[in-house]
Design an enzyme around this catalytic site. Structure first.
Site, PDB file in Angstrom:
ATOM      1  N   SER A  11       0.844  -1.299  -0.283  1.00 40.92           N
ATOM      2  CA  SER A  11       0.233   0.180  -0.252  1.00 40.92           C
ATOM      3  C   SER A  11       1.350   1.318  -0.320  1.00 40.92           C
ATOM      4  O   SER A  11       0.351   1.731   0.832  1.00 40.92           O
ATOM      5  CB  SER A  11      -0.841  -0.123   1.406  1.00 40.92           C
ATOM      6  N   GLY A  12       2.162   1.140  -0.390  1.00 43.19           N
ATOM      7  CA  GLY A  12       3.071   2.256  -0.998  1.00 43.19           C
ATOM      8  C   GLY A  12       1.900   3.119  -2.270  1.00 43.19           C
ATOM      9  O   GLY A  12       1.042   2.330  -2.917  1.00 43.19           O
ATOM     10  N   ALA A  44       9.629   8.128   3.568  1.00 41.61           N
ATOM     11  CA  ALA A  44      10.408   8.772   2.081  1.00 41.61           C
ATOM     12  C   ALA A  44      10.063  10.473   2.586  1.00 41.61           C
ATOM     13  O   ALA A  44       8.938  11.483   3.029  1.00 41.61           O
ATOM     14  CB  ALA A  44       9.122   9.188   0.653  1.00 41.61           C
ATOM     15  N   GLU A 115      19.050  17.294  -5.107  1.00 39.65           N
ATOM     16  CA  GLU A 115      20.136  16.513  -4.005  1.00 39.65           C
ATOM     17  C   GLU A 115      21.437  15.339  -4.548  1.00 39.65           C
ATOM     18  O   GLU A 115      21.892  15.982  -5.766  1.00 39.65           O
ATOM     19  CB  GLU A 115      18.838  15.012  -3.770  1.00 39.65           C
ATOM     20  N   HIS A 238      22.621   4.902   2.145  1.00 40.05           N
ATOM     21  CA  HIS A 238      22.319   6.127   2.212  1.00 40.05           C
ATOM     22  C   HIS A 238      23.310   6.994   3.353  1.00 40.05           C
ATOM     23  O   HIS A 238      23.284   6.436   4.739  1.00 40.05           O
ATOM     24  CB  HIS A 238      20.929   6.896   3.385  1.00 40.05           C
ATOM     25  N   ARG A 284      25.876   8.968  -3.686  1.00 35.60           N
ATOM     26  CA  ARG A 284      25.758   8.480  -2.364  1.00 35.60           C
ATOM     27  C   ARG A 284      26.966   6.687  -2.496  1.00 35.60           C
ATOM     28  O   ARG A 284      27.388   7.274  -0.621  1.00 35.60           O
ATOM     29  CB  ARG A 284      24.354   7.654  -2.830  1.00 35.60           C
ATOM     30  N   HIS A 345      19.578   1.261   2.764  1.00 37.75           N
ATOM     31  CA  HIS A 345      18.032   2.307   2.133  1.00 37.75           C
ATOM     32  C   HIS A 345      17.462   1.664   1.175  1.00 37.75           C
ATOM     33  O   HIS A 345      16.380   1.623   1.066  1.00 37.75           O
ATOM     34  CB  HIS A 345      19.067   3.747   1.969  1.00 37.75           C
ATOM     35  N   ARG A 380      21.235   4.133  -7.853  1.00 44.44           N
ATOM     36  CA  ARG A 380      19.910   4.945  -7.934  1.00 44.44           C
ATOM     37  C   ARG A 380      20.229   6.663  -7.720  1.00 44.44           C
ATOM     38  O   ARG A 380      21.346   6.775  -6.923  1.00 44.44           O
ATOM     39  CB  ARG A 380      18.845   4.153  -7.334  1.00 44.44           C
ATOM     40  N   LEU A 386      10.542   7.520  -6.768  1.00 42.37           N
ATOM     41  CA  LEU A 386       9.040   7.628  -6.423  1.00 42.37           C
ATOM     42  C   LEU A 386       8.371   8.089  -7.557  1.00 42.37           C
ATOM     43  O   LEU A 386       7.147   7.563  -8.609  1.00 42.37           O
ATOM     44  CB  LEU A 386       8.307   8.527  -4.884  1.00 42.37           C
TER      45      LEU A 386
HETATM   46  C1  SIN Z   1      16.316  11.564   1.273  1.00 45.36           C
HETATM   47  O1  SIN Z   1      15.627  11.770   1.528  1.00 45.36           O
HETATM   48  O2  SIN Z   1      18.535  12.121   1.358  1.00 45.36           O
HETATM   49  C2  SIN Z   1      15.831  10.145   0.104  1.00 45.36           C
HETATM   50  C3  SIN Z   1      15.855  10.161  -0.963  1.00 45.36           C
HETATM   51  C4  SIN Z   1      15.516   8.534  -1.272  1.00 45.36           C
HETATM   52  O3  SIN Z   1      15.896   8.329  -1.691  1.00 45.36           O
HETATM   53  O4  SIN Z   1      15.209   9.399  -2.824  1.00 45.36           O
END
Ligand code: SIN
Length: 530
Positions: A11-12, A44, A115, A238, A284, A345, A380, A386
């Site tokens: 249910s995401g 998230a 990001e 992460h 990352r 993560h 990724r 998302l």
């Molecule tokens: C974050 O907010 O750092 C995570 C975002 C992500 O993993 O896409």
């Protein structure tokens, strides 16, 4: 026996947005092992990457994604997902999603943050609680749909396929056996199409940013059903999870670094310039390895993330959830740095699918973190997940609804529990749970070696055998089912890692410290030998 047209497991964002589309064409069951809002999506923070500004372009988003993916992305998939993005974002807003906006001279517009690995500001967000707002909006839209029924506290044990039923011909998924946790009964669901939207497997590791539900259930079930699984060695760590004895799995969003936060050692020295020209905003995998190496070098059990140079008002306004949560743990992020450590993560591999969510098993679709479409490759790009879930859920719905193939009508037997009795020693479950997660952290973590991977493989095989016996001897409980699934997924991660004789993206093996050009474009695919 419960009959539906569409059975959605999870249910995401993937499951809910698919259900909203499928509901216009038939009856939908959403099965979720906890309550309806308890999904990876819900946690998230950062947001959704999509091209919505004039300074940005599809080409730039594609390029950033391919670069992060280190030679393993499927370019046609990347292009499709990036190009479909803006239409799906518009639809999400129509469903009721409220993204953060900002005032400009031309009026209000969507606020975009940044990001690691993104060459432009392109992350849409709802402050620092984007996932929570997505769940709120989609669940509210679902509440108005009489064709959708949600089954909470229902844990899917296994998929039902024609092969498992002993029928000849191509394998077809026809439903699932599901544990009704409150009643302690196993229910049988049948459906024309089944969507796996069960998220990832962060709980395979001792330290993770993921909630407790992330036990790799979808990958484990699809593997048992005979679907190919790919690229499980690419587990994204992460770099910044809050380090505090009382804070469990609390993520400190990368957007904090996007807005200027800087990584420092315990003595206050910046260190990222030693590792990458983009410093704290490097990709990352680079940041996580740099932190790991600094911690190993100094013996410290964490590093620091400092945003105190920004005005307090700015910090509180942009990151209200992080500010409040840290404050509850006695850390005022406006005046002191945040203690952080890397943690598991995101699962970049998964059930092999097309960009329309089709798996190799007819009638079985997989969307979101559970799936491996080829978007992420070996690493990724932040906030692409998302987007992938939203785009692929839409495409899977279109695919199913436009399909002319009539599903096979089969008799599904009820679940047989045989001579299973109540478990005698629950310590077996808790012990194996702890042992698995610790060995994955110690031997299959950010930095790997062949010896550690082999060690992990031997131990996991022993644990799997013990769990298998326990599974057949005792009545199923959700703890046992989760343990069985994390053991399966841990094995898949190790098998894929051992199959790749190089370092690429998130998979770093000291025995082969560089990428091998022969392995560019090559996925590691595993499937159950029947
Ligand atoms: C974050 O907010 O750092 C995570 C975002 C992500 O993993 O896409």
């Amino acid at each position: 026996m419960k009959h539906f047209d569409y059975l959605v497991l999870g249910s995401g964002i993937a499951g809910l947005s698919f259900a909203l589309k499928a509901a216009a064409h038939g009856r939908v069951a959403i099965v979720t092992k906890k309550n309806r809002a308890e999904s990876n999506t819900n946690y998230a923070q950062g947001g959704i990457a999509a091209v919505t500004s004039k300074e940005d372009s599809f080409e730039m988003h594609v390029r950033d994604t391919l670069e992060a993916g280190a030679g393993l992305c499927r370019e046609e998939v990347v292009r499709t997902i990036v190009q479909d993005g803006p239409a799906r974002i518009a639809e999400l807003i129509e469903f009721g999603m409220k993204f953060t906006e900002r005032e400009t001279v031309a009026g209000r517009e969507l606020d975009l943050t940044k990001e690691g690995g993104h060459s432009k500001r392109r992350i849409l967000h709802a402050k620092d609680v984007t996932g929570r707002e997505i769940e709120r909006a989609l669940l509210a839209a679902i509440a108005a749909q009489p064709n959708i029924q949600i089954f909470e506290n229902y844990f899917t044990i296994d998929l039902i396929t024609t092969q498992k039923l002993g029928l000849v011909g191509p394998n077809h998924c026809v439903g699932a056996y599901v544990l009704d946790k409150k009643a302690g009964q196993v229910r049988t669901f049948s459906a024309k199409s089944v969507l796996l939207a069960t998220g990832g497997c962060g709980k395979v590791y001792l330290y993770t940013t993921n909630p407790d539900i992330a036990t790799g259930d979808g990958v484990a079930m699809a593997y048992r059903a005979g679907a190919p699984i790919a690229n499980m060695e690419f587990v994204q760590f992460h770099p910044t999870c809050l380090y505090h004895p009382k804070a469990k799995s609390f993520l400190i969003t990368e957007a904090l670094r996007g807005e200027g936060a800087v990584l420092k050692t315990m003595d206050g020295a910046e260190f990222m310039e030693k590792y990458h020209p983009l410093k704290s905003l490097a990709p990352r995998d680079v940041v996580a390895r740099a932190i790991d190496s600094e911690m190993k070098r100094s013996g410290a059990d964490h590093v620091l993330l400092d945003i105190t140079h920004k005005p307090a008002r700015f910090i509180i306004d942009h990151f209200p959830n992080i500010h409040a949560t840290c404050l509850r743990h006695g850390i005022d992020i406006t005046v002191e740095p945040i203690p952080v450590v890397p943690a598991a993560h995101y699962q970049c591999g998964g059930v092999v699918t097309t960009v329309d969510g089709e798996t190799e098993i007819a009638g079985l679709y997989a969307v979101g973190e559970v799936a491996c479409t080829g978007l992420h490759g070996a690493n990724r790009l932040a906030s692409n997940s998302l987007l992938e879930a939203l785009v692929c859920a839409h495409r899977a719905a279109e695919k199913i609804l436009n399909s002319k193939t009539e599903p096979t009508a089969v008799e599904i037997p009820a679940w047989q529990s045989g001579h299973a009795t109540n478990p005698d020693e629950l310590v077996v479950i808790s012990h194996n749970w702890d042992e698995l997660r610790r060995l994955m952290w110690d031997y299959v973590g950010i930095v790997r070696t062949n010896k550690r991977l082999q060690r992990a493989r031997t131990r996991i095989a022993m644990l799997q055998e013990e769990i298998r016996q326990y599974y057949w001897d005792f009545v199923v409980t959700s703890d046992l089912l989760e343990l069985r699934n994390i053991a399966t997924v841990a094995g898949l991660i190790v098998d894929c890692a051992l199959e790749r004789p190089e370092s690429r993206g998130l998979h770093y093996n000291l025995d082969y410290p560089t990428p091998d050009p022969q392995w560019a474009q090559r996925d590691t695919v595993v499937r159950r030998s029947s």
